[in-house]
Design an enzyme around this catalytic site. Structure first.
Site, PDB file in Angstrom:
ATOM      1  N   ALA A  66       0.864  -1.179   0.000  1.00 59.23           N
ATOM      2  CA  ALA A  66       0.000   0.000   0.000  1.00 59.23           C
ATOM      3  C   ALA A  66       0.899   1.227   0.000  1.00 59.23           C
ATOM      4  O   ALA A  66       2.061   1.158   0.408  1.00 59.23           O
ATOM      5  CB  ALA A  66      -0.886  -0.017   1.237  1.00 59.23           C
ATOM      6  N   GLY A 111       0.555  -4.940   0.929  1.00 64.77           N
ATOM      7  CA  GLY A 111      -0.633  -4.970   0.077  1.00 64.77           C
ATOM      8  C   GLY A 111      -0.382  -5.670  -1.253  1.00 64.77           C
ATOM      9  O   GLY A 111      -1.310  -6.222  -1.846  1.00 64.77           O
ATOM     10  N   GLU A 114      -0.792  -9.227  -0.512  1.00 67.93           N
ATOM     11  CA  GLU A 114      -2.227  -9.474  -0.301  1.00 67.93           C
ATOM     12  C   GLU A 114      -2.993  -9.473  -1.626  1.00 67.93           C
ATOM     13  O   GLU A 114      -3.934 -10.253  -1.814  1.00 67.93           O
ATOM     14  CB  GLU A 114      -2.799  -8.410   0.647  1.00 67.93           C
ATOM     15  CG  GLU A 114      -2.239  -8.547   2.057  1.00 67.93           C
ATOM     16  CD  GLU A 114      -2.597  -7.367   2.924  1.00 67.93           C
ATOM     17  OE1 GLU A 114      -2.111  -6.242   2.635  1.00 67.93           O
ATOM     18  OE2 GLU A 114      -3.357  -7.542   3.887  1.00 67.93           O
ATOM     19  N   GLU A 134       4.365  -5.141   7.318  1.00 66.86           N
ATOM     20  CA  GLU A 134       3.603  -4.093   8.012  1.00 66.86           C
ATOM     21  C   GLU A 134       4.070  -3.853   9.441  1.00 66.86           C
ATOM     22  O   GLU A 134       4.063  -2.724   9.924  1.00 66.86           O
ATOM     23  CB  GLU A 134       2.102  -4.439   8.025  1.00 66.86           C
ATOM     24  CG  GLU A 134       1.406  -4.280   6.681  1.00 66.86           C
ATOM     25  CD  GLU A 134       1.509  -5.509   5.806  1.00 66.86           C
ATOM     26  OE1 GLU A 134       2.240  -6.447   6.163  1.00 66.86           O
ATOM     27  OE2 GLU A 134       0.848  -5.543   4.757  1.00 66.86           O
TER      28      GLU A 134
HETATM   29  N1  COA Z   1       4.625   3.109  -0.543  1.00 67.94           N
HETATM   30  C1  COA Z   1       5.037   4.264  -1.062  1.00 67.94           C
HETATM   31  N2  COA Z   1       6.191   4.404  -1.725  1.00 67.94           N
HETATM   32  C2  COA Z   1       6.949   3.306  -1.873  1.00 67.94           C
HETATM   33  C3  COA Z   1       6.589   2.059  -1.352  1.00 67.94           C
HETATM   34  C4  COA Z   1       5.368   1.978  -0.663  1.00 67.94           C
HETATM   35  N3  COA Z   1       4.917   0.833  -0.147  1.00 67.94           N
HETATM   36  N4  COA Z   1       7.559   1.156  -1.643  1.00 67.94           N
HETATM   37  C5  COA Z   1       8.488   1.831  -2.340  1.00 67.94           C
HETATM   38  N5  COA Z   1       8.125   3.128  -2.469  1.00 67.94           N
HETATM   39  C6  COA Z   1       8.849   4.194  -3.171  1.00 67.94           C
HETATM   40  C7  COA Z   1      10.034   4.674  -2.348  1.00 67.94           C
HETATM   41  O1  COA Z   1       9.623   5.612  -1.364  1.00 67.94           O
HETATM   42  C8  COA Z   1      10.879   5.269  -3.449  1.00 67.94           C
HETATM   43  O2  COA Z   1      10.347   6.525  -3.812  1.00 67.94           O
HETATM   44  P1  COA Z   1      11.338   7.782  -4.118  1.00 67.94           P
HETATM   45  O3  COA Z   1      12.202   7.313  -5.263  1.00 67.94           O
HETATM   46  O4  COA Z   1      10.415   8.894  -4.453  1.00 67.94           O
HETATM   47  O5  COA Z   1      12.129   7.969  -2.853  1.00 67.94           O
HETATM   48  C9  COA Z   1      10.638   4.342  -4.633  1.00 67.94           C
HETATM   49  O6  COA Z   1       9.414   3.682  -4.367  1.00 67.94           O
HETATM   50  C10 COA Z   1      11.726   3.289  -4.791  1.00 67.94           C
HETATM   51  O7  COA Z   1      11.847   2.586  -3.557  1.00 67.94           O
HETATM   52  P2  COA Z   1      13.229   2.385  -2.757  1.00 67.94           P
HETATM   53  O8  COA Z   1      12.905   2.156  -1.328  1.00 67.94           O
HETATM   54  O9  COA Z   1      14.165   3.507  -3.084  1.00 67.94           O
HETATM   55  O10 COA Z   1      13.753   1.042  -3.470  1.00 67.94           O
HETATM   56  P3  COA Z   1      14.739  -0.029  -2.846  1.00 67.94           P
HETATM   57  O11 COA Z   1      15.083  -0.952  -3.956  1.00 67.94           O
HETATM   58  O12 COA Z   1      15.839   0.624  -2.089  1.00 67.94           O
HETATM   59  O13 COA Z   1      13.866  -0.841  -1.758  1.00 67.94           O
HETATM   60  C11 COA Z   1      11.916  -1.995  -0.983  1.00 67.94           C
HETATM   61  C12 COA Z   1      12.791  -1.628  -2.192  1.00 67.94           C
HETATM   62  C13 COA Z   1      10.674  -2.708  -1.536  1.00 67.94           C
HETATM   63  C14 COA Z   1      12.672  -2.926  -0.036  1.00 67.94           C
HETATM   64  C15 COA Z   1      11.505  -0.715  -0.224  1.00 67.94           C
HETATM   65  O14 COA Z   1      10.991   0.226  -1.170  1.00 67.94           O
HETATM   66  C16 COA Z   1      10.454  -0.922   0.820  1.00 67.94           C
HETATM   67  O15 COA Z   1      10.758  -1.407   1.905  1.00 67.94           O
HETATM   68  N6  COA Z   1       9.191  -0.524   0.546  1.00 67.94           N
HETATM   69  C17 COA Z   1       8.113  -0.584   1.487  1.00 67.94           C
HETATM   70  C18 COA Z   1       7.602  -1.988   1.636  1.00 67.94           C
HETATM   71  C19 COA Z   1       6.489  -2.022   2.661  1.00 67.94           C
HETATM   72  O16 COA Z   1       6.668  -1.761   3.834  1.00 67.94           O
HETATM   73  N7  COA Z   1       5.286  -2.374   2.204  1.00 67.94           N
HETATM   74  C20 COA Z   1       4.148  -2.490   3.046  1.00 67.94           C
HETATM   75  C21 COA Z   1       3.388  -1.231   3.095  1.00 67.94           C
HETATM   76  S1  COA Z   1       1.932  -1.425   4.089  1.00 67.94           S
END
Ligand code: COA
Length: 257
Positions: A66, A111, A114, A134
């Site tokens: 999400a 999400g 999910e 989460e």
């Molecule tokens: N919501 C909003 N933005 C997200 C996102 C999310 N769930 N997951 C990634 N992004 C965005 C990042 O903020 C980043 O944006 P920016 O370039 O404007 O800063 C972009 O997507 C790229 O992500 P980044 O974190 O730089 O990539 P990465 O390869 O270093 O890491 C992940 C990848 C998936 C490990 C990391 O993005 C992450 O942990 N995301 C969240 C996962 C999460 O907690 N999901 C559950 C949400 S309820």
């Protein structure tokens, strides 16, 4: 139909829905989820559609969860409403009378995991990664993850995911029964298409009946309780700490408040 966050393509009776926010790793904001719901809903009455493939654009993600930026300052009421709306999207997919296959082509987190779980069948590319992170945000899954993951891979395996926020790769996901097959990224879509090619030669009536009956296996009030508890997370200091830690790329320190 033109959408803002998804692409749709109907070819040889298979509708491919591609989540198209690659710069945000296909994070699922509210509008995006409504677009998926709308596309799946329209497919129900379109006789041209025999099956649906759901995938993500880019090389890196199916959907990384999400949209944390969208909900980081939500109230309890807004969190509850977000979860309720998300559940309706997942239910639309699960209750589809046409088979929905998730082509998981990278991160399927929160999400995103999910969303894949709401699909009838999951296929993964070798670079797919699954997890429910989460708890790192001081939050719980809000789109059915506490229920569908448990039902899919069993309670103990699901709890390991849900409680630790660990991420697993495609091969482990296959071992757990979370995905049916693991294939090379360039073969993922054609693999899903081959499966649906077999389905589309069958009677749409029997396919719809089987899909409906397979959902009857899953009953209970867990979904409603998940919506309530997801919403309650938005009233906690731990949720504020968790989301702040994500944006500032630091480890969260939770206090249980
Ligand atoms: N919501 C909003 N933005 C997200 C996102 C999310 N769930 N997951 C990634 N992004 C965005 C990042 O903020 C980043 O944006 P920016 O370039 O404007 O800063 C972009 O997507 C790229 O992500 P980044 O974190 O730089 O990539 P990465 O390869 O270093 O890491 C992940 C990848 C998936 C490990 C990391 O993005 C992450 O942990 N995301 C969240 C996962 C999460 O907690 N999901 C559950 C949400 S309820």
């Amino acid at each position: 139909m033109t959408y803002q966050y998804i692409l749709t393509q109907l070819s040889e009776n298979i509708l491919t829905i591609t989540i198209n926010r690659p710069d945000k790793l296909n994070a699922l904001n509210r509008d995006l989820l409504q677009e998926i719901k709308d596309a799946v809903m329209n497919a129900q009455t379109n006789e041209e559609v025999a099956g649906i493939i759901l995938t993500g654009s880019g090389q890196k993600a199916f959907a990384a969860g999400a949209d944390i930026a969208e909900f980081s300052s939500y109230s309890v009421e807004e969190g509850t409403s977000l979860s309720g709306a998300g559940h309706l999207v997942m239910n639309e997919i699960e209750n589809s009378t046409k088979p929905v296959v998730a082509a998981v082509n990278g991160f399927a987190l929160g999400g995103g995991c999910e969303l894949a779980l709401a699909c009838h069948i999951r296929m993964a590319s070798t670079n797919a990664k699954f997890g429910q992170p989460e708890v790192k945000l001081g939050l719980i899954p809000g789109y059915g993850g506490t229920q569908r993951l448990t039902r899919c891979i069993g309670k103990a395996q699901a709890l390991e995911f849900l409680l630790t926020a660990d991420t697993i790769g495609a091969e482990k996901a296959k071992l757990l029964g979370l995905v049916n097959e693991v294939v090379a990224p360039e073969e993922l879509l054609s693999h899903c298409k081959s499966l649906l090619d077999k389905v589309k030669t069958k009677s749409p009536l029997t396919i719809a009946q089987i899909l409906k009956l397979s959902n009857n296996y899953y009953q209970g009030s867990g979904f409603e309780e998940e919506i309530k508890e997801f919403g309650n997370c938005f009233g906690t200091a731990d949720f504020k700490e968790g989301t702040d830690a994500f944006f500032n790329k630091r480890v969260a320190i939770f206090t249980g408040k």
